[in-house]
Design a protein around this motif. Structure first.
Motif, PDB file in Angstrom:
ATOM      1  N   MET A   1       0.837  -1.165   0.000  1.00  0.00           N
ATOM      2  CA  MET A   1       0.000   0.000   0.000  1.00  0.00           C
ATOM      3  C   MET A   1       0.889   1.237   0.000  1.00  0.00           C
ATOM      4  N   LYS A   2       0.484   2.215  -0.792  1.00  0.00           N
ATOM      5  CA  LYS A   2       1.185   3.489  -0.817  1.00  0.00           C
ATOM      6  C   LYS A   2       0.150   4.579  -1.058  1.00  0.00           C
ATOM      7  N   ILE A   3       0.040   5.483  -0.093  1.00  0.00           N
ATOM      8  CA  ILE A   3      -0.922   6.574  -0.175  1.00  0.00           C
ATOM      9  C   ILE A   3      -0.188   7.877   0.090  1.00  0.00           C
ATOM     10  N   ARG A   4      -0.502   8.886  -0.708  1.00  0.00           N
ATOM     11  CA  ARG A   4       0.089  10.213  -0.506  1.00  0.00           C
ATOM     12  C   ARG A   4      -1.014  11.235  -0.317  1.00  0.00           C
ATOM     13  N   LEU A   5      -0.796  12.130   0.626  1.00  0.00           N
ATOM     14  CA  LEU A   5      -1.708  13.239   0.876  1.00  0.00           C
ATOM     15  C   LEU A   5      -0.914  14.527   0.746  1.00  0.00           C
ATOM     16  N   GLY A   6      -1.472  15.498   0.087  1.00  0.00           N
ATOM     17  CA  GLY A   6      -0.783  16.770  -0.080  1.00  0.00           C
ATOM     18  C   GLY A   6      -1.473  17.877   0.695  1.00  0.00           C
ATOM     19  N   TYR A   7      -0.708  18.672   1.342  1.00  0.00           N
ATOM     20  CA  TYR A   7      -1.171  19.836   2.083  1.00  0.00           C
ATOM     21  C   TYR A   7      -0.337  21.025   1.622  1.00  0.00           C
ATOM     22  N   PRO A   8      -0.799  22.243   1.865  1.00  0.00           N
ATOM     23  CA  PRO A   8       0.002  23.405   1.460  1.00  0.00           C
ATOM     24  C   PRO A   8       1.361  23.480   2.156  1.00  0.00           C
ATOM     25  N   ASP A   9       1.440  22.941   3.390  1.00  0.00           N
ATOM     26  CA  ASP A   9       2.667  23.093   4.170  1.00  0.00           C
ATOM     27  C   ASP A   9       3.375  21.780   4.499  1.00  0.00           C
ATOM     28  N   ARG A  10       2.883  20.652   3.973  1.00  0.00           N
ATOM     29  CA  ARG A  10       3.508  19.363   4.299  1.00  0.00           C
ATOM     30  C   ARG A  10       3.134  18.309   3.268  1.00  0.00           C
ATOM     31  N   ILE A  11       3.869  17.229   3.282  1.00  0.00           N
ATOM     32  CA  ILE A  11       3.584  16.057   2.454  1.00  0.00           C
ATOM     33  C   ILE A  11       3.449  14.869   3.390  1.00  0.00           C
ATOM     34  N   VAL A  12       2.409  14.070   3.171  1.00  0.00           N
ATOM     35  CA  VAL A  12       2.158  12.896   3.997  1.00  0.00           C
ATOM     36  C   VAL A  12       2.154  11.673   3.092  1.00  0.00           C
ATOM     37  N   GLU A  13       2.853  10.633   3.514  1.00  0.00           N
ATOM     38  CA  GLU A  13       2.877   9.389   2.754  1.00  0.00           C
ATOM     39  C   GLU A  13       2.738   8.204   3.705  1.00  0.00           C
ATOM     40  N   VAL A  14       1.902   7.253   3.329  1.00  0.00           N
ATOM     41  CA  VAL A  14       1.770   5.997   4.063  1.00  0.00           C
ATOM     42  C   VAL A  14       2.342   4.928   3.153  1.00  0.00           C
ATOM     43  N   LYS A  15       3.373   4.258   3.633  1.00  0.00           N
ATOM     44  CA  LYS A  15       4.063   3.256   2.816  1.00  0.00           C
ATOM     45  C   LYS A  15       4.541   2.135   3.713  1.00  0.00           C
ATOM     46  N   ASP A  16       4.197   0.916   3.348  1.00  0.00           N
ATOM     47  CA  ASP A  16       4.651  -0.264   4.097  1.00  0.00           C
ATOM     48  C   ASP A  16       4.363  -0.148   5.590  1.00  0.00           C
ATOM     49  N   ARG A  17       3.136   0.248   5.922  1.00  0.00           N
ATOM     50  CA  ARG A  17       2.672   0.344   7.315  1.00  0.00           C
ATOM     51  C   ARG A  17       3.433   1.368   8.156  1.00  0.00           C
ATOM     52  N   THR A  18       3.997   2.361   7.479  1.00  0.00           N
ATOM     53  CA  THR A  18       4.678   3.461   8.158  1.00  0.00           C
ATOM     54  C   THR A  18       4.140   4.770   7.594  1.00  0.00           C
ATOM     55  N   VAL A  19       3.934   5.743   8.478  1.00  0.00           N
ATOM     56  CA  VAL A  19       3.466   7.063   8.071  1.00  0.00           C
ATOM     57  C   VAL A  19       4.655   8.015   8.099  1.00  0.00           C
ATOM     58  N   TYR A  20       4.869   8.712   6.976  1.00  0.00           N
ATOM     59  CA  TYR A  20       5.941   9.693   6.865  1.00  0.00           C
ATOM     60  C   TYR A  20       5.319  11.067   6.657  1.00  0.00           C
ATOM     61  N   ARG A  25      11.054  19.013   8.074  1.00  0.00           N
ATOM     62  CA  ARG A  25      11.931  17.865   8.323  1.00  0.00           C
ATOM     63  C   ARG A  25      11.077  16.604   8.270  1.00  0.00           C
ATOM     64  N   LEU A  26      11.708  15.498   8.034  1.00  0.00           N
ATOM     65  CA  LEU A  26      10.999  14.237   7.882  1.00  0.00           C
ATOM     66  C   LEU A  26      10.834  13.542   9.230  1.00  0.00           C
ATOM     67  N   PRO A  47       4.305  15.834  16.750  1.00  0.00           N
ATOM     68  CA  PRO A  47       3.149  16.704  16.497  1.00  0.00           C
ATOM     69  C   PRO A  47       2.715  16.724  15.030  1.00  0.00           C
ATOM     70  N   ALA A  48       3.659  16.704  14.100  1.00  0.00           N
ATOM     71  CA  ALA A  48       3.315  16.743  12.674  1.00  0.00           C
ATOM     72  C   ALA A  48       2.484  15.526  12.270  1.00  0.00           C
ATOM     73  N   ILE A  49       2.705  14.390  12.917  1.00  0.00           N
ATOM     74  CA  ILE A  49       1.939  13.182  12.606  1.00  0.00           C
ATOM     75  C   ILE A  49       0.585  13.221  13.315  1.00  0.00           C
ATOM     76  N   ARG A  50       0.556  13.693  14.547  1.00  0.00           N
ATOM     77  CA  ARG A  50      -0.718  13.806  15.262  1.00  0.00           C
ATOM     78  C   ARG A  50      -1.700  14.699  14.511  1.00  0.00           C
ATOM     79  N   GLU A  51      -1.184  15.750  13.880  1.00  0.00           N
ATOM     80  CA  GLU A  51      -2.037  16.708  13.166  1.00  0.00           C
ATOM     81  C   GLU A  51      -2.744  16.086  11.959  1.00  0.00           C
ATOM     82  N   VAL A  52      -2.201  15.023  11.398  1.00  0.00           N
ATOM     83  CA  VAL A  52      -2.793  14.417  10.196  1.00  0.00           C
ATOM     84  C   VAL A  52      -3.436  13.064  10.476  1.00  0.00           C
ATOM     85  N   ALA A  53      -3.492  12.641  11.721  1.00  0.00           N
ATOM     86  CA  ALA A  53      -3.996  11.308  12.063  1.00  0.00           C
ATOM     87  C   ALA A  53      -5.419  11.089  11.547  1.00  0.00           C
TER      88      ALA A  53
END
Length: 82
Positions: A1-20, A25-26, A47-53
Motif C-alpha cells: 500500500m502506498k498513499i500520498r496526501l498533499g497539504y500546502p505546508d507538508r507532504i504525507v505518505e503511508v508506505k509499508d505500514r509506516t506514516v511519513y 523535516r521528515l 506533532p506533525a503526525i498527530r495533526e494528520v492522524a
C-alpha cells in the motif's frame, strides 16, 4: 500500500505500514501507533503526525486499506455502517 496526501505546508505518505510526514523535516511513525493514537487519544507521536492522524484514517477507511483489526473501532467512531 502506498498513499500520498498533499497539504500546502507538508507532504504525507503511508508506505509499508509506516506514516511519513515532511514538514520542514521528515518524521515517521508506525501506522498502528497512528491508528491507536486516533482511537484512544494517547501515545507518543511527533506533532506533525498527530495533526494528520484523522485524515490518514479517513483515507484508509475510504480505500479499504485499513487492517481489519482497527476497522470496527474506527467505523464506530466515524458512525459508518459495516
Amino acid at each position: 500500500m502506498k498513499i500520498r496526501l498533499g497539504y500546502p505546508d507538508r507532504i504525507v505518505e503511508v508506505k509499508d505500514r509506516t506514516v511519513y510526514v515532511f514538514k520542514g523535516r521528515l518524521v515517521s511513525a508506525p501506522l498502528n501507533e497512528l491508528v491507536s493514537y486516533y482511537l484512544k487519544g494517547d501515545g507518543l507521536l511527533p506533532p506533525a503526525i498527530r495533526e494528520v492522524a484523522r485524515d490518514v484514517v479517513d483515507v484508509l477507511l475510504r480505500t479499504g486499506e485499513l487492517e481489519m483489526d482497527y476497522q470496527t473501532g474506527t467505523q464506530y467512531i466515524h458512525g459508518l455502517s459495516g
